[in-house]
Scaffold this active site. Structure first.
Site, PDB file in Angstrom:
ATOM      1  N   ARG A 241      31.121  43.513  41.117  1.00  0.00           N
ATOM      2  CA  ARG A 241      32.440  43.587  41.743  1.00  0.00           C
ATOM      3  C   ARG A 241      32.300  43.949  43.213  1.00  0.00           C
ATOM      4  O   ARG A 241      31.456  44.789  43.567  1.00  0.00           O
ATOM      5  CB  ARG A 241      33.284  44.710  41.121  1.00  0.00           C
ATOM      6  CG  ARG A 241      34.086  44.339  39.912  1.00  0.00           C
ATOM      7  CD  ARG A 241      35.255  43.398  40.250  1.00  0.00           C
ATOM      8  NE  ARG A 241      36.031  43.098  39.053  1.00  0.00           N
ATOM      9  CZ  ARG A 241      35.713  42.187  38.138  1.00  0.00           C
ATOM     10  NH1 ARG A 241      34.630  41.444  38.283  1.00  0.00           N
ATOM     11  NH2 ARG A 241      36.483  41.972  37.077  1.00  0.00           N
ATOM     12  N   GLU A 270      38.001  39.988  48.509  1.00  0.00           N
ATOM     13  CA  GLU A 270      37.936  38.574  48.129  1.00  0.00           C
ATOM     14  C   GLU A 270      39.314  37.933  48.225  1.00  0.00           C
ATOM     15  O   GLU A 270      40.299  38.565  47.859  1.00  0.00           O
ATOM     16  CB  GLU A 270      37.481  38.457  46.653  1.00  0.00           C
ATOM     17  CG  GLU A 270      36.036  38.735  46.442  1.00  0.00           C
ATOM     18  CD  GLU A 270      35.665  38.744  44.960  1.00  0.00           C
ATOM     19  OE1 GLU A 270      34.684  39.403  44.631  1.00  0.00           O
ATOM     20  OE2 GLU A 270      36.366  38.118  44.132  1.00  0.00           O
ATOM     21  N   HIS A 288      32.481  34.201  43.376  1.00  0.00           N
ATOM     22  CA  HIS A 288      32.882  34.899  42.133  1.00  0.00           C
ATOM     23  C   HIS A 288      32.912  33.937  40.937  1.00  0.00           C
ATOM     24  O   HIS A 288      33.943  33.746  40.293  1.00  0.00           O
ATOM     25  CB  HIS A 288      34.247  35.587  42.304  1.00  0.00           C
ATOM     26  CG  HIS A 288      34.419  36.742  41.360  1.00  0.00           C
ATOM     27  ND1 HIS A 288      35.079  37.900  41.692  1.00  0.00           N
ATOM     28  CD2 HIS A 288      33.992  36.918  40.072  1.00  0.00           C
ATOM     29  CE1 HIS A 288      35.070  38.726  40.650  1.00  0.00           C
ATOM     30  NE2 HIS A 288      34.409  38.149  39.652  1.00  0.00           N
TER      31      HIS A 288
END
Ligand code: GLV
Length: 327
Positions: A241, A270, A288
């Site tokens: 993460r 992000e 991701h």
């Protein structure tokens, strides 16, 4: 008797089979156009709903929950659930679920893709070929580093960390790990992994792979001080993460040669990643996609749907993250 089906909001595009399953049990508001909801629009759409199927791009906080008085369950299509305020869910009697297990292998594969890609400079050399820079073979051309027989350090030895470690057996690597708690001896031997402190892991590893969940405790777990503890030849992989790494500190370390390179699938803020990453050749960037294979994303969406339906039927959903909610 004409019982009303529970109404659920699905915030992002999902597979047809997921919607078909949900529609057997629920009235579904879908979003197959995949226009992410802004917070206010999400609150309005959720107002009359009993269930929410959401993604890590949706923030489920106390303010949103306060505006969804009928809500009974929130099913995240992700194993990580830092986008959900779980204590706030519990306080309101809302069940929260995630999708563990089904994505372990795909996510471990992606961590390995980043390790190999960064070690062998795959995206950099591909850019160079496309730019017409390859004029022929040379002995010292775009030299990488070996993954085989190197030392792999895994920070966070849950299911995904262990899957990453098991893959290292074929590369005959030495595997170190750090975790909040030491894992069972039989798992350590299955993974051929030795428990060390975080500082020992940083100092000894050629590849440091982060696989801890994001939480206030793991925020900037890797910052300037930790990067300095790594070998200058080492490679950092963040496939967990954004926020676990201090990205500005990482940019500085990559520029200064504090470490050799990084392979990243996740970022702070992000999708607005630190623009300085884009100008660096010693970083491999992925958007991701850790769990993004067709089979795994289908399994995740279906598991989230099963969790939601079970919760709305008053059952204990298979992946309830706040068991206290039911008392
Ligand atoms: C993906 O990042 C997940 O948490 O499932």
């Amino acid at each position: 008797m004409n019982e009303r089906k529970p109404r659920v909001l699905v915030t992002r595009e999902v597979f047809d089979e997921t919607l078909d399953y949900l529609r057997l049990h629920c009235e579904v508001i879908d979003n197959q156009k995949d226009q992410p909801y802004a917070p206010e629009a999400l609150a309005q759409a959720l107002a009359g709903c009993d269930g929410l199927m959401c993604a890590l791009t949706d923030r489920v906080d106390a303010a949103l929950l306060a505006r969804a008085p009928r809500l009974k369950a929130v099913a995240n299509i992700a194993v990580g659930y830092n986008n959900i305020d779980v204590p706030a869910c519990t306080a309101r009697g809302v069940m929260a679920t995630n999708t563990p297990g089904v994505l372990d292998d795909s996510t471990a594969d992606l961590a390995w893709a980043l390790m190999l890609g960064t070690a062998r400079r795959i995206t950099e050399v591909e850019r160079r070929i496309r730019a017409g820079e390859w004029t022929g073979w040379r002995l010292k051309q775009w030299l990488g580093v070996d993954v085989h027989h190197a030392t792999l350090g895994i920070v966070g030895m849950g299911r995904i960390g262990q899957a990453i470690a098991r893959r290292a057996l074929g590369f005959e690597m030495k595997v170190l790990y750090h975790n909040r708690k030491r894992i069972a001896p039989e798992l350590e031997s299955k993974c051929n992994a030795a428990y060390v402190t975080l500082d020992e892991l940083l100092a000894q590893s050629d590849f440091v792979v982060l696989q801890v969940p994001y939480s206030p405790e793991t925020h900037h777990l890797i910052g300037a001080a930790q990067l300095k503890k790594m070998k200058p030849s080492a490679i950092l992989i963040n496939s967990t993460r954004g926020g676990v790494v201090d990205d500005s500190a990482l940019v500085a370390a990559l520029k200064q040669g504090t470490i050799r390179g990084a392979g990243l699938d996740v970022y702070e803020n992000e999708p607005k990643l630190n623009p300085e990453f884009l100008g660096l050749d010693n970083v491999v960037l992925a958007p991701h996609i850790g769990s993004s294979t067709e089979a795994t994303r289908k399994a995740m969406a279906m598991l989230a749907a099963r969790n939601l339906v079970a919760a709305l039927k008053g059952e204990v959903p298979p992946n309830l993250v706040n068991p206290d909610v039911r008392r």
